[in-house]
Structure formats: C-alpha cells, structure tokens
Design a protein around this motif. Structure first.
Motif, PDB file in Angstrom:
ATOM      1  N   TYR A  40       0.865  -1.174   0.000  1.00 18.69           N
ATOM      2  CA  TYR A  40       0.000   0.000   0.000  1.00 18.69           C
ATOM      3  C   TYR A  40       0.901   1.223   0.000  1.00 18.69           C
ATOM      4  CZ  TYR A  40      -3.247   3.493   1.874  1.00 18.69           C
ATOM      5  OH  TYR A  40      -4.003   4.617   2.068  1.00 18.69           O
ATOM      6  N   ASN A  41       0.879   1.986  -1.088  1.00 13.09           N
ATOM      7  CA  ASN A  41       1.745   3.157  -1.255  1.00 13.09           C
ATOM      8  C   ASN A  41       3.214   2.812  -0.999  1.00 13.09           C
ATOM      9  OD1 ASN A  41      -0.376   4.859  -2.007  1.00 13.09           O
ATOM     10  ND2 ASN A  41      -0.850   5.339   0.110  1.00 13.09           N
ATOM     11  N   GLY A  42       3.641   1.647  -1.536  1.00 10.95           N
ATOM     12  CA  GLY A  42       5.042   1.253  -1.484  1.00 10.95           C
ATOM     13  C   GLY A  42       5.480   0.460  -0.276  1.00 10.95           C
ATOM     14  N   LEU A  50      -8.245  -1.991   5.569  1.00  8.94           N
ATOM     15  CA  LEU A  50      -7.625  -0.736   5.161  1.00  8.94           C
ATOM     16  C   LEU A  50      -8.532   0.015   4.186  1.00  8.94           C
ATOM     17  CD1 LEU A  50      -5.086   1.107   4.926  1.00  8.94           C
ATOM     18  CD2 LEU A  50      -4.400  -0.341   3.024  1.00  8.94           C
ATOM     19  N   LYS A  51      -8.725   1.300   4.422  1.00  8.39           N
ATOM     20  CA  LYS A  51      -9.551   2.134   3.551  1.00  8.39           C
ATOM     21  C   LYS A  51      -8.662   2.754   2.484  1.00  8.39           C
ATOM     22  CE  LYS A  51     -12.882   3.178   7.152  1.00  8.39           C
ATOM     23  NZ  LYS A  51     -13.471   4.219   7.999  1.00  8.39           N
ATOM     24  N   VAL A  52      -8.842   2.311   1.248  1.00  7.98           N
ATOM     25  CA  VAL A  52      -8.059   2.816   0.130  1.00  7.98           C
ATOM     26  C   VAL A  52      -8.812   3.994  -0.481  1.00  7.98           C
ATOM     27  CG1 VAL A  52      -7.022   2.228  -2.092  1.00  7.98           C
ATOM     28  CG2 VAL A  52      -7.168   0.492  -0.293  1.00  7.98           C
ATOM     29  N   ARG A  53      -8.088   5.096  -0.689  1.00 10.29           N
ATOM     30  CA  ARG A  53      -8.710   6.333  -1.177  1.00 10.29           C
ATOM     31  C   ARG A  53      -8.075   6.775  -2.494  1.00 10.29           C
ATOM     32  NH1 ARG A  53     -11.665   8.058   3.222  1.00 10.29           N
ATOM     33  NH2 ARG A  53     -10.992   7.213   5.211  1.00 10.29           N
ATOM     34  N   LYS A  54      -8.683   7.776  -3.116  1.00 10.39           N
ATOM     35  CA  LYS A  54      -8.160   8.312  -4.375  1.00 10.39           C
ATOM     36  C   LYS A  54      -6.709   8.744  -4.206  1.00 10.39           C
ATOM     37  CE  LYS A  54     -12.580   9.862  -6.138  1.00 10.39           C
ATOM     38  NZ  LYS A  54     -13.443  10.983  -6.547  1.00 10.39           N
ATOM     39  N   ILE A  57      -1.872   3.923  -4.238  1.00 14.25           N
ATOM     40  CA  ILE A  57      -1.413   2.872  -5.140  1.00 14.25           C
ATOM     41  C   ILE A  57      -1.268   1.588  -4.329  1.00 14.25           C
ATOM     42  CG2 ILE A  57       0.438   2.053  -6.640  1.00 14.25           C
ATOM     43  CD1 ILE A  57       1.032   4.968  -7.317  1.00 14.25           C
ATOM     44  N   VAL A  58      -1.965   0.558  -4.776  1.00  9.64           N
ATOM     45  CA  VAL A  58      -1.898  -0.764  -4.165  1.00  9.64           C
ATOM     46  C   VAL A  58      -1.205  -1.672  -5.163  1.00  9.64           C
ATOM     47  CG1 VAL A  58      -3.282  -2.729  -3.371  1.00  9.64           C
ATOM     48  CG2 VAL A  58      -3.987  -0.399  -2.801  1.00  9.64           C
ATOM     49  N   GLU A  59      -0.318  -2.542  -4.669  1.00  9.41           N
ATOM     50  CA  GLU A  59       0.383  -3.458  -5.567  1.00  9.41           C
ATOM     51  C   GLU A  59       0.250  -4.884  -5.061  1.00  9.41           C
ATOM     52  OE1 GLU A  59       4.854  -4.349  -7.249  1.00  9.41           O
ATOM     53  OE2 GLU A  59       4.379  -2.342  -6.539  1.00  9.41           O
ATOM     54  N   PHE A  60      -0.119  -5.777  -5.962  1.00 11.42           N
ATOM     55  CA  PHE A  60      -0.194  -7.199  -5.652  1.00 11.42           C
ATOM     56  C   PHE A  60       0.283  -7.987  -6.857  1.00 11.42           C
ATOM     57  CE2 PHE A  60      -2.763 -11.154  -5.958  1.00 11.42           C
ATOM     58  CZ  PHE A  60      -2.090 -11.859  -4.977  1.00 11.42           C
ATOM     59  N   ASN A  61       1.157  -8.949  -6.610  1.00 16.73           N
ATOM     60  CA  ASN A  61       1.632  -9.838  -7.668  1.00 16.73           C
ATOM     61  C   ASN A  61       2.276  -9.035  -8.816  1.00 16.73           C
ATOM     62  OD1 ASN A  61       2.082 -12.421  -8.538  1.00 16.73           O
ATOM     63  ND2 ASN A  61       0.106 -12.633  -9.554  1.00 16.73           N
ATOM     64  N   ASN A  62       3.054  -8.031  -8.450  1.00 23.55           N
ATOM     65  CA  ASN A  62       3.746  -7.153  -9.408  1.00 23.55           C
ATOM     66  C   ASN A  62       2.792  -6.356 -10.302  1.00 23.55           C
ATOM     67  OD1 ASN A  62       6.389  -7.819  -8.557  1.00 23.55           O
ATOM     68  ND2 ASN A  62       6.264  -9.717  -9.729  1.00 23.55           N
ATOM     69  N   THR A  63       1.545  -6.218  -9.860  1.00 27.26           N
ATOM     70  CA  THR A  63       0.556  -5.436 -10.619  1.00 27.26           C
ATOM     71  C   THR A  63       0.115  -4.256  -9.767  1.00 27.26           C
ATOM     72  OG1 THR A  63      -0.238  -7.449 -11.695  1.00 27.26           O
ATOM     73  CG2 THR A  63      -1.671  -5.513 -11.792  1.00 27.26           C
ATOM     74  N   PRO A  64       0.504  -3.031 -10.147  1.00 28.47           N
ATOM     75  CA  PRO A  64       0.053  -1.863  -9.404  1.00 28.47           C
ATOM     76  C   PRO A  64      -1.384  -1.469  -9.782  1.00 28.47           C
ATOM     77  CG  PRO A  64       1.672  -1.233 -11.060  1.00 28.47           C
ATOM     78  CD  PRO A  64       1.485  -2.706 -11.162  1.00 28.47           C
ATOM     79  N   ILE A  65      -2.123  -0.991  -8.797  1.00 24.61           N
ATOM     80  CA  ILE A  65      -3.479  -0.476  -8.999  1.00 24.61           C
ATOM     81  C   ILE A  65      -3.465   0.975  -8.570  1.00 24.61           C
ATOM     82  CG2 ILE A  65      -5.918  -0.719  -8.417  1.00 24.61           C
ATOM     83  CD1 ILE A  65      -5.106  -3.531  -7.253  1.00 24.61           C
ATOM     84  N   LEU A  66      -3.758   1.867  -9.488  1.00 23.87           N
ATOM     85  CA  LEU A  66      -3.875   3.299  -9.175  1.00 23.87           C
ATOM     86  C   LEU A  66      -5.351   3.598  -8.936  1.00 23.87           C
ATOM     87  CD1 LEU A  66      -2.886   6.231  -8.961  1.00 23.87           C
ATOM     88  CD2 LEU A  66      -3.141   6.373 -11.445  1.00 23.87           C
TER      89      LEU A  66
END
Length: 68
Positions: A40-42, A50-54, A57-66
């Motif tokens: 979560y943010n690196g 966890l509350k993810v907001r605008k 950046i979340v990363e899982f399995n080498n795939t970042p999610i913006l």
C-alpha cells in the motif's frame, strides 16, 4: 498498471483486490493481505480493512493499482 475509478470516499482493500480481479474471492484476498503479499503506497500492509482512497497505489503480484 490497473486504473480503478473510485465512486465512493474509499474502498476496503479486500474489495479492491476482488473488484480488479486480482483474486478470485474475499477469502483469497484476506490470505494474500495477511501473508504480506500486498503493498500500500510502497509499503507492505497487513490491514484487511484498510480504507483505500483516491491517489493511493496498491500493488499485488507485481501489478500496481492506481485508485482514481
């Protein structure tokens, strides 16, 4: 990179992983978070609720999610 458009104030981390099809179920999402496989943010984050907001950046399995 996956771009996820947020329609609410936040999305729980578990739901984000499911919504982006990076995991098959909520149970699988909980497992990957508790095993420290999600960043979560690196930084590795173990919080399932966890509350993810605008702007996050979340990363899982080498795939970042913006989150937009």
């Amino acid at each position: 990179m996956i771009e996820f458009t947020l329609t609410e104030d936040f999305i729980p981390l578990i739901q984000l992983l499911k919504a982006t099809n990076l995991v098959g179920s909520g149970g699988e999402a909980q497992i990957v978070v508790t095993e420290g496989l999600v960043k979560y943010n690196g930084t590795v984050d173990y919080r399932k609720r966890l509350k993810v907001r605008k702007g996050d950046i979340v990363e899982f399995n080498n795939t970042p999610i913006l989150v937009k």
